[in-house]
Scaffold this motif. Structure first.
Motif, mmCIF file in Angstrom:
data_model
loop_
_atom_site.group_PDB
_atom_site.id
_atom_site.type_symbol
_atom_site.label_atom_id
_atom_site.label_comp_id
_atom_site.label_asym_id
_atom_site.label_seq_id
_atom_site.Cartn_x
_atom_site.Cartn_y
_atom_site.Cartn_z
ATOM 1 N N GLN A 22 41.607 41.441 20.057
ATOM 2 C CA GLN A 22 40.812 42.584 19.644
ATOM 3 C C GLN A 22 41.364 43.818 20.335
ATOM 4 O O GLN A 22 41.538 43.830 21.558
ATOM 5 C CB GLN A 22 39.337 42.411 20.020
ATOM 6 C CG GLN A 22 38.487 43.574 19.554
ATOM 7 C CD GLN A 22 37.033 43.439 19.967
ATOM 8 O OE1 GLN A 22 36.610 42.418 20.489
ATOM 9 N NE2 GLN A 22 36.265 44.480 19.729
ATOM 10 N N TYR A 38 47.002 51.622 21.720
ATOM 11 C CA TYR A 38 45.804 50.794 21.812
ATOM 12 C C TYR A 38 45.613 50.258 23.223
ATOM 13 O O TYR A 38 46.528 50.288 24.054
ATOM 14 C CB TYR A 38 45.866 49.616 20.838
ATOM 15 C CG TYR A 38 46.899 48.579 21.216
ATOM 16 C CD1 TYR A 38 46.585 47.542 22.087
ATOM 17 C CD2 TYR A 38 48.194 48.639 20.718
ATOM 18 C CE1 TYR A 38 47.534 46.600 22.452
ATOM 19 C CE2 TYR A 38 49.142 47.700 21.070
ATOM 20 C CZ TYR A 38 48.801 46.684 21.943
ATOM 21 O OH TYR A 38 49.744 45.755 22.308
ATOM 22 N N PRO A 89 42.142 46.335 10.506
ATOM 23 C CA PRO A 89 41.358 47.266 11.317
ATOM 24 C C PRO A 89 39.860 47.082 11.057
ATOM 25 O O PRO A 89 39.447 46.555 10.028
ATOM 26 C CB PRO A 89 41.820 48.633 10.827
ATOM 27 C CG PRO A 89 42.180 48.392 9.392
ATOM 28 C CD PRO A 89 42.756 46.998 9.359
ATOM 29 N N PHE A 90 39.077 47.545 12.012
ATOM 30 C CA PHE A 90 37.633 47.586 11.806
ATOM 31 C C PHE A 90 37.312 48.718 10.826
ATOM 32 O O PHE A 90 38.093 49.670 10.694
ATOM 33 C CB PHE A 90 36.901 47.781 13.132
ATOM 34 C CG PHE A 90 37.100 46.628 14.078
ATOM 35 C CD1 PHE A 90 36.723 45.344 13.724
ATOM 36 C CD2 PHE A 90 37.684 46.824 15.307
ATOM 37 C CE1 PHE A 90 36.920 44.276 14.577
ATOM 38 C CE2 PHE A 90 37.883 45.768 16.180
ATOM 39 C CZ PHE A 90 37.502 44.488 15.811
ATOM 40 N N ALA A 91 36.202 48.620 10.147
ATOM 41 C CA ALA A 91 35.840 49.585 9.103
ATOM 42 C C ALA A 91 35.766 51.015 9.635
ATOM 43 O O ALA A 91 36.056 51.959 8.906
ATOM 44 C CB ALA A 91 34.515 49.196 8.456
ATOM 45 N N ASP A 92 35.413 51.174 10.902
ATOM 46 C CA ASP A 92 35.316 52.522 11.467
ATOM 47 C C ASP A 92 36.637 53.001 12.082
ATOM 48 O O ASP A 92 36.689 54.071 12.681
ATOM 49 C CB ASP A 92 34.192 52.595 12.495
ATOM 50 C CG ASP A 92 34.448 51.758 13.741
ATOM 51 O OD1 ASP A 92 35.505 51.080 13.825
ATOM 52 O OD2 ASP A 92 33.586 51.779 14.646
ATOM 53 N N ALA A 137 41.076 46.961 15.915
ATOM 54 C CA ALA A 137 41.497 45.947 14.954
ATOM 55 C C ALA A 137 41.312 44.555 15.546
ATOM 56 O O ALA A 137 41.172 44.389 16.762
ATOM 57 C CB ALA A 137 42.958 46.156 14.577
ATOM 58 N N LEU A 138 41.354 43.574 14.656
ATOM 59 C CA LEU A 138 41.310 42.169 15.032
ATOM 60 C C LEU A 138 42.517 41.486 14.415
ATOM 61 O O LEU A 138 42.789 41.657 13.221
ATOM 62 C CB LEU A 138 40.024 41.513 14.526
ATOM 63 C CG LEU A 138 39.873 40.023 14.825
ATOM 64 C CD1 LEU A 138 39.702 39.790 16.318
ATOM 65 C CD2 LEU A 138 38.691 39.460 14.056
ATOM 66 N N SER A 166 38.146 52.118 14.666
ATOM 67 C CA SER A 166 38.142 52.213 16.125
ATOM 68 C C SER A 166 39.078 51.215 16.786
ATOM 69 O O SER A 166 39.434 51.355 17.948
ATOM 70 C CB SER A 166 36.726 51.995 16.662
ATOM 71 O OG SER A 166 36.285 50.671 16.370
ATOM 72 N N LYS A 191 41.403 48.208 20.770
ATOM 73 C CA LYS A 191 40.709 49.494 20.650
ATOM 74 C C LYS A 191 41.798 50.544 20.554
ATOM 75 O O LYS A 191 42.646 50.665 21.447
ATOM 76 C CB LYS A 191 39.832 49.754 21.873
ATOM 77 C CG LYS A 191 39.175 51.106 21.861
ATOM 78 C CD LYS A 191 38.409 51.332 23.141
ATOM 79 C CE LYS A 191 37.888 52.763 23.170
ATOM 80 N NZ LYS A 191 37.272 53.075 24.456
#
Length: 90
Positions: A7, A75, A41-44, A48-49, A46, A9
């Protein structure tokens, strides 16, 4: 083989967008080699996974070290853990 969940950021959104094409090429190579299970990426936006399918933690750390996002310093690692996939069953 082992699955590892990473994960991230994101810390430099503008630079990340510049490096993204090279990063995606790298991920495509990993996927074709059977080393990347899933990523996105995450929807916002911010972070990724990424889910890697590798021999061990040393291999996943080498893969991460060679990622263009790592060289670009865009990141922070939030977590890197071995993941025990339970569903769907293999």
């Amino acid at each position: 083989m082992a699955l590892f969940a990473l994960q991230l950021k994101f810390t430099d959104p503008a630079r990340r967008l510049e490096v993204m094409p090279t990063h995606r090429e790298y991920l495509a190579e990993l996927y074709a080699a059977g080393k990347l299970h899933a990523a996105g990426p995450f929807a916002d936006a911010s972070g990724a996974l990424l889910i890697y399918d590798v021999a061990d933690e040393a291999e996943v750390r080498e893969i991460i070290a060679n990622d263009p996002y790592t060289a670009a310093d865009v990141y922070e690692v939030v977590t890197l853990q071995e993941w025990d996939k339970r569903f769907p069953p293999a």
